[in-house]
Design an enzyme around this catalytic site. Structure first.
Site, PDB file in Angstrom:
ATOM      1  N   ASN A  88      -3.272   0.151  -9.648  1.00  0.00           N
ATOM      2  CA  ASN A  88      -2.629  -0.902 -10.428  1.00  0.00           C
ATOM      3  C   ASN A  88      -1.114  -0.732 -10.396  1.00  0.00           C
ATOM      4  O   ASN A  88      -0.597   0.381 -10.365  1.00  0.00           O
ATOM      5  CB  ASN A  88      -3.137  -0.881 -11.878  1.00  0.00           C
ATOM      6  CG  ASN A  88      -4.641  -1.106 -11.942  1.00  0.00           C
ATOM      7  OD1 ASN A  88      -5.233  -1.652 -10.996  1.00  0.00           O
ATOM      8  ND2 ASN A  88      -5.268  -0.671 -13.021  1.00  0.00           N
ATOM      9  N   VAL A  89      -0.440  -1.861 -10.418  1.00  0.00           N
ATOM     10  CA  VAL A  89       1.027  -1.822 -10.395  1.00  0.00           C
ATOM     11  C   VAL A  89       1.586  -2.063 -11.802  1.00  0.00           C
ATOM     12  O   VAL A  89       2.792  -1.969 -12.017  1.00  0.00           O
ATOM     13  CB  VAL A  89       1.592  -2.870  -9.389  1.00  0.00           C
ATOM     14  CG1 VAL A  89       1.185  -2.461  -7.969  1.00  0.00           C
ATOM     15  CG2 VAL A  89       1.148  -4.288  -9.709  1.00  0.00           C
ATOM     16  N   ASP A  90       0.649  -2.316 -12.758  1.00  0.00           N
ATOM     17  CA  ASP A  90       1.139  -2.498 -14.133  1.00  0.00           C
ATOM     18  C   ASP A  90       1.505  -1.126 -14.712  1.00  0.00           C
ATOM     19  O   ASP A  90       1.176  -0.087 -14.140  1.00  0.00           O
ATOM     20  CB  ASP A  90       0.079  -3.225 -14.997  1.00  0.00           C
ATOM     21  CG  ASP A  90      -1.205  -2.424 -15.190  1.00  0.00           C
ATOM     22  OD1 ASP A  90      -2.299  -2.954 -14.869  1.00  0.00           O
ATOM     23  OD2 ASP A  90      -1.133  -1.257 -15.639  1.00  0.00           O
ATOM     24  N   HIS A 105      -0.117   1.845  -5.148  1.00  0.00           N
ATOM     25  CA  HIS A 105       0.307   0.555  -4.584  1.00  0.00           C
ATOM     26  C   HIS A 105       1.631   0.065  -5.159  1.00  0.00           C
ATOM     27  O   HIS A 105       1.962  -1.104  -5.027  1.00  0.00           O
ATOM     28  CB  HIS A 105      -0.794  -0.500  -4.795  1.00  0.00           C
ATOM     29  CG  HIS A 105      -2.046  -0.168  -4.048  1.00  0.00           C
ATOM     30  ND1 HIS A 105      -3.251  -0.779  -4.301  1.00  0.00           N
ATOM     31  CD2 HIS A 105      -2.285   0.718  -3.048  1.00  0.00           C
ATOM     32  CE1 HIS A 105      -4.170  -0.280  -3.490  1.00  0.00           C
ATOM     33  NE2 HIS A 105      -3.613   0.639  -2.722  1.00  0.00           N
TER      34      HIS A 105
HETATM   35  N1  APR Z   1     -13.791  -2.996 -16.954  1.00  0.00           N
HETATM   36  C1  APR Z   1     -13.946  -2.284 -15.794  1.00  0.00           C
HETATM   37  N2  APR Z   1     -14.049  -2.853 -14.575  1.00  0.00           N
HETATM   38  C2  APR Z   1     -14.010  -4.201 -14.531  1.00  0.00           C
HETATM   39  C3  APR Z   1     -13.865  -5.022 -15.675  1.00  0.00           C
HETATM   40  C4  APR Z   1     -13.754  -4.360 -16.932  1.00  0.00           C
HETATM   41  N3  APR Z   1     -13.610  -5.048 -18.089  1.00  0.00           N
HETATM   42  N4  APR Z   1     -13.872  -6.331 -15.278  1.00  0.00           N
HETATM   43  C5  APR Z   1     -14.014  -6.314 -13.926  1.00  0.00           C
HETATM   44  N5  APR Z   1     -14.109  -5.041 -13.475  1.00  0.00           N
HETATM   45  C6  APR Z   1     -14.285  -4.555 -12.099  1.00  0.00           C
HETATM   46  C7  APR Z   1     -14.946  -5.532 -11.126  1.00  0.00           C
HETATM   47  O1  APR Z   1     -16.357  -5.453 -11.232  1.00  0.00           O
HETATM   48  C8  APR Z   1     -14.448  -4.993  -9.784  1.00  0.00           C
HETATM   49  O2  APR Z   1     -15.291  -3.970  -9.285  1.00  0.00           O
HETATM   50  O3  APR Z   1     -13.001  -4.316 -11.563  1.00  0.00           O
HETATM   51  C9  APR Z   1     -13.085  -4.383 -10.139  1.00  0.00           C
HETATM   52  C10 APR Z   1     -11.928  -5.218  -9.649  1.00  0.00           C
HETATM   53  O4  APR Z   1     -11.942  -5.219  -8.245  1.00  0.00           O
HETATM   54  P1  APR Z   1     -10.695  -5.862  -7.474  1.00  0.00           P
HETATM   55  O5  APR Z   1     -10.334  -7.167  -8.108  1.00  0.00           O
HETATM   56  O6  APR Z   1     -11.021  -5.810  -6.010  1.00  0.00           O
HETATM   57  O7  APR Z   1      -9.493  -4.860  -7.828  1.00  0.00           O
HETATM   58  P2  APR Z   1      -9.145  -3.505  -7.092  1.00  0.00           P
HETATM   59  O8  APR Z   1     -10.376  -2.809  -6.611  1.00  0.00           O
HETATM   60  O9  APR Z   1      -8.249  -2.749  -8.005  1.00  0.00           O
HETATM   61  O10 APR Z   1      -8.283  -4.010  -5.817  1.00  0.00           O
HETATM   62  C11 APR Z   1      -7.732  -2.991  -5.022  1.00  0.00           C
HETATM   63  O11 APR Z   1      -6.610  -4.666  -3.711  1.00  0.00           O
HETATM   64  O12 APR Z   1      -5.463  -6.654  -3.751  1.00  0.00           O
HETATM   65  C12 APR Z   1      -5.324  -5.295  -3.607  1.00  0.00           C
HETATM   66  O13 APR Z   1      -3.443  -4.009  -4.078  1.00  0.00           O
HETATM   67  C13 APR Z   1      -4.444  -4.741  -4.690  1.00  0.00           C
HETATM   68  O14 APR Z   1      -4.667  -2.678  -5.910  1.00  0.00           O
HETATM   69  C14 APR Z   1      -5.372  -3.833  -5.463  1.00  0.00           C
HETATM   70  C15 APR Z   1      -6.432  -3.476  -4.446  1.00  0.00           C
END
Ligand code: APR
Length: 228
Positions: A88-90, A105
């Site tokens: 996360n970038v936050d 990231h």
């Molecule tokens: N608590 C925990 N997990 C959750 C929740 C919640 N309340 N709501 C959703 N999720 C889960 C989803 O089920 C999913 O598995 O969070 C995950 C989000 O996945 P992505 O949207 O793909 O995010 P992420 O895996 O962090 O993406 C990785 O992709 O776009 C790039 O650089 C960006 O850092 C990012 C990277």
């Protein structure tokens, strides 16, 4: 000697704070063409669009707060040496009070000089917006974000942390973006691995999946850990 608890978080960690994930229904990539706003090619092609995309995300970040899950990770520092590796970038882990946060990231609140990547500035809350013409100390700047197509400089220290973990926990990531998704492979044999996600991706046998959101999942994890 406290055990080393290494945590890897993704966008799901911040979902309960009101920051949308990337690939869930209604996620960020549904509304923006990811390669236009988050890739090196997109930045070269239209820097103004990329600056505006991150300006909007910075402004939104100022309106949200850490959630119970972030605070539970801080609580765990009482009993463990907690190290957070985040995609996360936050800055919600930092604002919650976590002592060790490693961003893979980049960081949304920071920009860096286009002509010298070692020059990094935290943007002041009163002026979060940048454009291709913004000058800081005479330097043009870019978001301090790892765009797609760019290297992930912090992956080496992240791998070292995972290799030293006594317990490894993955929270809220779809495990589709590498090298972050590959961190799982660096855990020493016999080290317990937990994966907290309401819609978990496939993971190797041996990983304990807690099918829940971050806050609820971390409540369950605390229960499990204090039984050991
Ligand atoms: N608590 C925990 N997990 C959750 C929740 C919640 N309340 N709501 C959703 N999720 C889960 C989803 O089920 C999913 O598995 O969070 C995950 C989000 O996945 P992505 O949207 O793909 O995010 P992420 O895996 O962090 O993406 C990785 O992709 O776009 C790039 O650089 C960006 O850092 C990012 C990277």
């Amino acid at each position: 000697m406290k055990k080393k608890l290494v945590i890897s978080t993704g966008a799901g960690m911040s979902a309960e704070s009101g920051i949308s994930t990337f690939r869930d229904a209604g996620g960020l990539w549904e509304n923006y063409p990811v390669m236009d706003v988050a890739s090196a090619t997109g930045f070269r092609r239209n820097p103004a669009l990329v600056h505006e995309f991150y300006n909007a995300r910075r402004r939104q970040l100022m309106t949200v707060s850490p959630n119970e899950g972030h605070r539970t990770l801080v609580d765990l520092e009482k009993d463990y040496d907690v190290y957070i590796i985040t995609q996360n970038v936050d800055n919600l882990h930092e604002r919650a009070g976590s002592a060790h946060v490693l961003h893979l990231h980049g960081e949304l609140t920071k920009v860096r000089a286009l002509d010298d990547e070692s020059l990094i500035w935290e943007l002041p809350p009163e002026n979060l917006d940048t454009t291709p013409d913004t000058l800081i100390d005479g330097h043009r700047v870019r978001p301090h974000i790892v765009f797609f197509e760019e290297a992930v400089p912090n992956i080496e220290p992240a791998i070292e942390l995972v290799a030293e973990a006594d317990i490894f926990v993955v929270i809220g990531t779809s495990l589709v973006v590498y090298p972050a998704a590959g961190l799982l492979n660096y855990v020493k044999r016999g080290v317990p691995v937990y994966y907290i996600d309401p819609n978990p991706a496939a993971v190797p046998a041996g990983v304990t999946v807690i099918k829940a959101g971050a806050s609820e999942g971390l409540r369950q994890l605390k229960e499990i850990l204090c039984r050991h």
